[in-house]
Design an enzyme around this catalytic site. Sequence first.
Site, short mmCIF file in Angstrom:
data_model
loop_
_atom_site.label_atom_id
_atom_site.label_comp_id
_atom_site.label_asym_id
_atom_site.label_seq_id
_atom_site.Cartn_x
_atom_site.Cartn_y
_atom_site.Cartn_z
N HIS A 41 29.58 56.55 69.50
CA HIS A 41 30.74 55.71 69.25
C HIS A 41 31.18 54.80 70.24
O HIS A 41 31.58 55.53 71.26
CB HIS A 41 31.68 56.41 68.75
N HIS A 83 36.94 46.74 71.16
CA HIS A 83 37.29 47.18 69.94
C HIS A 83 38.78 46.92 69.64
O HIS A 83 38.80 46.38 68.59
CB HIS A 83 37.45 48.89 70.22
#
Length: 290
Positions: A41, A83
Amino acid sequence: MSVRTATASAAVAALLGGCVLLPATQAQAAGPKDGPVVFAHRGASAYAPENTLAAVDAADRMGIDWVENDVQLTKDGVLVVVHDTTLGRTTDAEQVFPGRAPWAVKDFTAAEIARLDAGSWFGAGYAGARVPTLTQYLHRVERNRQKLLLEIKSPETYPGIERETLRILREEGWLDRGHVKRRLIVQSFGAESVKAVHAQRPDVVTGFLGTPAVADLPSYAAFTDQINPSYTTIGADYVAAVQKLKGPHGKPLQVNTWTVNDAANAAKVAGFGVDGIITNNPDVVRDATR
């Protein structure tokens, strides 16, 4: 057989003059019989600053084939890998560009973002790490012979981001037959964004991030190959309900769940029959599910 072993086997076959052909949905990964596929991730983000090239390399050193990232568009239309929709948490934007609150990615040019330190917040050893462009990121993943789970982030903020993402993927060779079949998944929390990717490149494997109601799953199966929910929202019954349906490529829908960072929950969701686990700690999850 582990994912790494499968890669090695394919290499041996190639050396022997063989030809390894995989089905279109192989890009979704091998399936749960060998344990869920592990996705790093934002790279191996427990061990290196998230979404940086260092995090890609950290996953590679662990033998993790699949990395996940997030893409957004700069003010001048360049895709960057980050992100948050703001730059404050993972860069020194507030110090470099005081007075430009809220430091939104969309308000900065690619050249401005390239000036930022995206590593010091994580640790002094990563000082000077940069926010990579998608092009730079693809080059590193390619160099490492890894695979990519690409998230289109906040598509409502960036009209046309799907087309631009596909353009860069095409330019960098990531929409050729080999990459599309074995090494690429495009996902988003935005159903319309996933639909747009599927409409523009029906061959690309797609994933929807979220946990749609079971009654709504057939409508998602028309445009996505995966339902990728938070691990806190699922059980074995939900996973089975997803996997009973076939997606646009005629294969059963898969489930890649996030973000599982400990051995106990990794074993738990593996018991639900998920196809993949997205994690900041890919070594921990791999060891707990093999």
